[in-house]
Write a protein that holds these residues in place. Structure first.
Motif, PDB file in Angstrom:
ATOM      1  N   PRO A   1     -61.175  12.229  73.167  1.00  0.00           N
ATOM      2  CA  PRO A   1     -59.945  12.911  73.585  1.00  0.00           C
ATOM      3  C   PRO A   1     -58.708  12.281  72.958  1.00  0.00           C
ATOM      4  O   PRO A   1     -58.646  11.067  72.743  1.00  0.00           O
ATOM      5  CB  PRO A   1     -59.953  12.736  75.113  1.00  0.00           C
ATOM      6  CG  PRO A   1     -61.387  12.567  75.467  1.00  0.00           C
ATOM      7  CD  PRO A   1     -61.997  11.811  74.324  1.00  0.00           C
ATOM      8  N   GLU A   2     -57.733  13.110  72.678  1.00  0.00           N
ATOM      9  CA  GLU A   2     -56.499  12.639  72.069  1.00  0.00           C
ATOM     10  C   GLU A   2     -55.833  11.586  72.961  1.00  0.00           C
ATOM     11  O   GLU A   2     -55.697  11.770  74.164  1.00  0.00           O
ATOM     12  CB  GLU A   2     -55.546  13.814  71.850  1.00  0.00           C
ATOM     13  CG  GLU A   2     -54.282  13.435  71.098  1.00  0.00           C
ATOM     14  CD  GLU A   2     -53.403  14.630  70.815  1.00  0.00           C
ATOM     15  OE1 GLU A   2     -52.311  14.439  70.258  1.00  0.00           O
ATOM     16  OE2 GLU A   2     -53.809  15.769  71.162  1.00  0.00           O
ATOM     17  N   GLY A   3     -55.448  10.486  72.342  1.00  0.00           N
ATOM     18  CA  GLY A   3     -54.800   9.406  73.079  1.00  0.00           C
ATOM     19  C   GLY A   3     -55.755   8.371  73.626  1.00  0.00           C
ATOM     20  O   GLY A   3     -55.332   7.311  74.080  1.00  0.00           O
ATOM     21  N   MET A   4     -57.055   8.644  73.596  1.00  0.00           N
ATOM     22  CA  MET A   4     -58.040   7.691  74.120  1.00  0.00           C
ATOM     23  C   MET A   4     -58.253   6.561  73.108  1.00  0.00           C
ATOM     24  O   MET A   4     -58.370   6.793  71.908  1.00  0.00           O
ATOM     25  CB  MET A   4     -59.369   8.404  74.379  1.00  0.00           C
ATOM     26  CG  MET A   4     -60.465   7.516  74.921  1.00  0.00           C
ATOM     27  SD  MET A   4     -61.984   8.468  75.255  1.00  0.00           S
ATOM     28  CE  MET A   4     -63.035   7.183  75.909  1.00  0.00           C
ATOM     29  N   SER A   5     -58.270   5.330  73.578  1.00  0.00           N
ATOM     30  CA  SER A   5     -58.514   4.190  72.698  1.00  0.00           C
ATOM     31  C   SER A   5     -59.914   4.267  72.120  1.00  0.00           C
ATOM     32  O   SER A   5     -60.890   4.522  72.838  1.00  0.00           O
ATOM     33  CB  SER A   5     -58.347   2.876  73.474  1.00  0.00           C
ATOM     34  OG  SER A   5     -58.731   1.772  72.667  1.00  0.00           O
ATOM     35  N   THR A   6     -60.027   4.049  70.808  1.00  0.00           N
ATOM     36  CA  THR A   6     -61.335   4.072  70.169  1.00  0.00           C
ATOM     37  C   THR A   6     -61.879   2.663  69.939  1.00  0.00           C
ATOM     38  O   THR A   6     -62.901   2.497  69.276  1.00  0.00           O
ATOM     39  CB  THR A   6     -61.256   4.815  68.822  1.00  0.00           C
ATOM     40  OG1 THR A   6     -60.312   4.152  67.974  1.00  0.00           O
ATOM     41  CG2 THR A   6     -60.820   6.254  69.029  1.00  0.00           C
ATOM     42  N   LYS A   7     -61.196   1.649  70.472  1.00  0.00           N
ATOM     43  CA  LYS A   7     -61.684   0.287  70.345  1.00  0.00           C
ATOM     44  C   LYS A   7     -62.883   0.063  71.261  1.00  0.00           C
ATOM     45  O   LYS A   7     -62.971   0.634  72.343  1.00  0.00           O
ATOM     46  CB  LYS A   7     -60.579  -0.708  70.697  1.00  0.00           C
ATOM     47  CG  LYS A   7     -59.420  -0.720  69.717  1.00  0.00           C
ATOM     48  CD  LYS A   7     -58.386  -1.769  70.113  1.00  0.00           C
ATOM     49  CE  LYS A   7     -57.228  -1.807  69.125  1.00  0.00           C
ATOM     50  NZ  LYS A   7     -56.206  -2.822  69.512  1.00  0.00           N
ATOM     51  N   LEU A   8     -63.792  -0.801  70.818  1.00  0.00           N
ATOM     52  CA  LEU A   8     -64.910  -1.172  71.672  1.00  0.00           C
ATOM     53  C   LEU A   8     -64.398  -1.959  72.874  1.00  0.00           C
ATOM     54  O   LEU A   8     -63.446  -2.735  72.748  1.00  0.00           O
ATOM     55  CB  LEU A   8     -65.915  -2.031  70.898  1.00  0.00           C
ATOM     56  CG  LEU A   8     -66.667  -1.361  69.752  1.00  0.00           C
ATOM     57  CD1 LEU A   8     -67.540  -2.385  69.035  1.00  0.00           C
ATOM     58  CD2 LEU A   8     -67.520  -0.208  70.258  1.00  0.00           C
ATOM     59  N   PRO A   9     -65.004  -1.779  74.025  1.00  0.00           N
ATOM     60  CA  PRO A   9     -64.602  -2.596  75.182  1.00  0.00           C
ATOM     61  C   PRO A   9     -64.953  -4.055  74.949  1.00  0.00           C
ATOM     62  O   PRO A   9     -65.771  -4.381  74.080  1.00  0.00           O
ATOM     63  CB  PRO A   9     -65.423  -1.995  76.330  1.00  0.00           C
ATOM     64  CG  PRO A   9     -66.578  -1.317  75.680  1.00  0.00           C
ATOM     65  CD  PRO A   9     -66.080  -0.821  74.357  1.00  0.00           C
ATOM     66  N   PRO A  10     -64.349  -4.975  75.698  1.00  0.00           N
ATOM     67  CA  PRO A  10     -64.641  -6.399  75.509  1.00  0.00           C
ATOM     68  C   PRO A  10     -66.127  -6.702  75.681  1.00  0.00           C
ATOM     69  O   PRO A  10     -66.843  -6.020  76.418  1.00  0.00           O
ATOM     70  CB  PRO A  10     -63.810  -7.077  76.610  1.00  0.00           C
ATOM     71  CG  PRO A  10     -62.730  -6.093  76.935  1.00  0.00           C
ATOM     72  CD  PRO A  10     -63.342  -4.740  76.747  1.00  0.00           C
ATOM     73  N   GLN A  11     -66.573  -7.724  75.008  1.00  0.00           N
ATOM     74  CA  GLN A  11     -67.973  -8.126  75.099  1.00  0.00           C
ATOM     75  C   GLN A  11     -68.297  -8.631  76.498  1.00  0.00           C
ATOM     76  O   GLN A  11     -67.519  -9.374  77.100  1.00  0.00           O
ATOM     77  CB  GLN A  11     -68.261  -9.222  74.073  1.00  0.00           C
ATOM     78  CG  GLN A  11     -69.702  -9.738  74.098  1.00  0.00           C
ATOM     79  CD  GLN A  11     -69.967 -10.712  72.975  1.00  0.00           C
ATOM     80  OE1 GLN A  11     -69.772 -10.406  71.811  1.00  0.00           O
ATOM     81  NE2 GLN A  11     -70.408 -11.916  73.328  1.00  0.00           N
ATOM     82  N   GLU A  12     -69.430  -8.213  77.019  1.00  0.00           N
ATOM     83  CA  GLU A  12     -69.876  -8.699  78.323  1.00  0.00           C
ATOM     84  C   GLU A  12     -70.146 -10.198  78.237  1.00  0.00           C
ATOM     85  O   GLU A  12     -70.714 -10.699  77.261  1.00  0.00           O
ATOM     86  CB  GLU A  12     -71.149  -7.979  78.762  1.00  0.00           C
ATOM     87  CG  GLU A  12     -70.971  -6.490  79.029  1.00  0.00           C
ATOM     88  CD  GLU A  12     -70.175  -6.214  80.289  1.00  0.00           C
ATOM     89  OE1 GLU A  12     -69.885  -7.181  81.031  1.00  0.00           O
ATOM     90  OE2 GLU A  12     -69.834  -5.041  80.527  1.00  0.00           O
ATOM     91  N   GLU A  13     -69.748 -10.928  79.270  1.00  0.00           N
ATOM     92  CA  GLU A  13     -69.824 -12.387  79.231  1.00  0.00           C
ATOM     93  C   GLU A  13     -71.139 -12.933  79.773  1.00  0.00           C
ATOM     94  O   GLU A  13     -71.457 -14.102  79.561  1.00  0.00           O
ATOM     95  CB  GLU A  13     -68.652 -12.987  80.015  1.00  0.00           C
ATOM     96  CG  GLU A  13     -67.292 -12.685  79.394  1.00  0.00           C
ATOM     97  CD  GLU A  13     -67.147 -13.264  78.000  1.00  0.00           C
ATOM     98  OE1 GLU A  13     -67.691 -14.358  77.761  1.00  0.00           O
ATOM     99  OE2 GLU A  13     -66.500 -12.627  77.154  1.00  0.00           O
TER     100      GLU A  13
END
Length: 583
Positions: free
Chosen positions: A448-460
């Motif tokens: 969707p327009e405006g949605m961040s396409t970055k991967l979420p942070p790595q699980e710890e």
């Protein structure tokens, strides 16, 4: 990632198998591309009716769909990074063709057997929250958002009319058109309620949905009344499932990795002997893997590609393995022998960047009747514990791997071909898939327009990556019901064990009391205490075994079967603290 079969049938399973001047030119081309895209989007006709209340189904994301050819490299801006593809595998000519429309495709959502007839089902597809429900034998789908105050409709209920009712203020919506049928705050009669109900702003956004081969499907294009189900493309079904001699196992799981990472992994047949050693593979079965494309002119086509592994898995024991990628979500491996045909079918369903749903099917067509009868001996929930374990063989490093590649792209601005060294033909399918992503599919899913396409942070923690309860169990009817029964039975065993132990103690105390006249201290009088003591011990042992099974339905064990546990891991497992150790 590999086929997930019960241990008695694993032997039949297929194996998954620049300079400153050029930089300036690149920026100019990107600006030109953006202007063209902006002009096209600005001239697209606006739709103002009850069916469409959001942006275009093409949904071009910021940073996506900017493709530039620079000599031999094809560059594309994705998640703010420059990617390139291996042009030793040519792609079908796409010049002049329409951009790949991610929304005009059928995607599997869930197995019908896991859905409730009287409850809504929420799922996010391509970043779009959806809600599904059943009414008079047919499923409906609308955006999971009430137009009143944007509350999720999936938190509501299905009313007596088969409409979905918002749990916030009671607005109700019909499924096929998304039309609002009731606004309690305006009453049931009068000009005000009539005007409000007829407003396009009061409508939920409906999408196409249907059930086929036991799977609920969604076509993520808004229903605007111009197309019927017959006007849509065919579903990406598996013809072998309709064979009367076919038996199969099904599996799904929500994975902490990108859609593309999952598909690349299941296409990669050469990892199986190593990643899945002692589960569905053996290191000693590893051989040089020679893959080749069989698509016309050995090109990657708009609708995917086909290929073959001439030798096949297990050192050629089952013959040639054939592979097909049917864009955008289906990958299948096929093995055919004189005794059986077996497939590994994986649908990778994009949920959000860094998250996808795996829907896997494992058909077996046996010519003999006995294997078909033996196939269903194990309950579904039990096979799912084994299948989850196979998935977890590579789940941790795939989650970390894609973030490492992302870092090289964004921070070091390195091309994929430089970041990853792939000198063998074992990576032909992976290169072909990356070519398809870049040359055909605009660089990746259309969010969707405006949605961040970055991967979420790595699980710890490994516990988060090996979670089974939230990623599978709570949404699988068979596993959820089995878990509930195990918990209840363990409580019963706990009470039973305590009662039996108390009875044993009472008998022993009575036998040792000289003032108790009604009990003899003979060995015969102690037999009931022996019997109760044994029952107490057996109940405790069974309760412990069921506890281990319960744990497997909540979180996966660690380490994987390909290596022995370390001294610390073994000690923690003995202390019942293992299975999901912190990194």
């Amino acid at each position: 990632m590999q086929p997930f079969t019960s241990s008695s049938l694993r032997s039949f399973s297929p194996l998954f198998a620049s300079s400153s001047s050029s930089s300036s030119l690149l920026k100019k081309r990107i600006r030109t591309r953006n202007l063209l895209l902006g002009k096209r989007n600005a001239t697209s006709p606006a739709q103002n009716n009850c069916f469409v209340i959001s942006n275009s189904s093409n949904g071009f994301s910021s940073g996506q769909q900017r493709r530039i050819k620079n000599n031999r490299s094809v560059l594309i801006k994705t998640r703010g990074a420059v990617l390139d593809v291996d042009e030793s595998i040519p792609s079908a000519e796409t010049k002049g063709s329409e951009p790949f429309d991610w929304h005009s495709q059928w995607y599997p959502i869930a197995f019908e057997c896991d859905l409730e007839d009287d409850a809504p089902y929420a799922f996010t597809l391509l970043g779009t929250p959806l809600v599904f429900w059943k009414n008079k034998g047919e499923y409906s789908c609308v955006a999971d958002m009430c137009p009143h105050r944007l509350a999720p409709l999936s938190e509501g209920r299905i009313n007596d009319k088969g409409e979905i009712e918002c749990g916030y203020h009671g607005w109700t919506f019909e499924g096929k058109s998304g039309k609002c049928t009731s606004i309690p705050q305006l009453g049931s009669e009068g000009q005000a309620v009539e005007t409000a109900l007829n407003s396009p702003r009061a409508c939920a956004t409906p999408y196409y949905t249907k059930v086929a081969q036991g799977v609920l499907w969604c076509y993520l294009t808004k229903m605007d009344g111009t197309k019927t189900m017959d006007d849509l493309p065919p579903l990406p079904l598996i013809p072998e499932l309709d064979d009367p001699m076919c038996v199969y196992q099904d599996m799904f799981r929500d994975l902490p990795m990108d859609y593309s990472t999952l598909l690349e992994n299941v296409m990669d047949v050469s990892h199986v002997p190593f990643t899945h050693h002692n589960s569905v593979g053996k290191r000693e079965n590893a051989t040089p893997v020679v893959l080749e494309l069989t698509t016309k002119d050995k090109k990657v086509a708009r609708n995917g590609f086909t290929g073959k592994w001439e030798e096949g898995p297990r050192k050629g024991k089952y013959g040639t393995q054939y592979t097909e990628f049917k864009a955008p979500a289906l990958m299948r491996h096929t093995l055919r022998t004189d005794q059986f045909t077996t497939l590994t079918v994986v649908y990778a369903v994009p949920i959000a960047p860094g998250k996808c749903r795996l829907i896997a099917r494992f058909p077996f067509i046996f010519k003999a009747a006995l294997p078909r009868k033996l196939f269903g001996l194990f309950p579904k929930w039990y096979t799912h514990t084994n299948q989850n374990a196979i998935l977890e063989d590579d789940q941790i490093f795939l989650h970390k791997q894609e973030r490492m590649i992302e870092t090289f792209r964004t921070v070091k601005n390195e091309k994929y071909a430089k970041t990853c060294y792939m000198p063998s033909s074992a990576d032909v399918y992976v290169n072909a898939f990356r070519n398809w992503i870049v040359d055909v599919a605009n660089g990746g899913p259309s969010w969707p327009e405006g949605m961040s396409t970055k991967l979420p942070p790595q699980e710890e923690t490994r516990e988060a990556l090996l979670d089974r309860y939230h990623s599978h169990t709570k949404n699988c009817k068979s596993c959820a019901q089995a878990l509930a029964k195990i918990v209840i039975f363990r409580k019963f065993l706990h009470v039973f064990s305590l009662i039996a132990l108390a009875v044993t103690a009472a008998f022993v105390a009575a036998c040792l009391s000289s003032s108790t006249a009604w009990v003899s201290t003979s060995a015969k009088a102690l037999k009931p205490s022996y019997f109760c003591g044994v029952l107490s011990a057996l109940a405790a042992i069974l309760r412990e075994k069921l506890g281990q099974l319960e744990k497997k339905m909540r979180v996966g064990p660690y380490p994987p079967p390909r290596r022995p546990p370390s001294i610390i891991e073994k000690a923690l497992d003995t202390a019942k603290l293992g299975g999901a150790l912190s990194t």
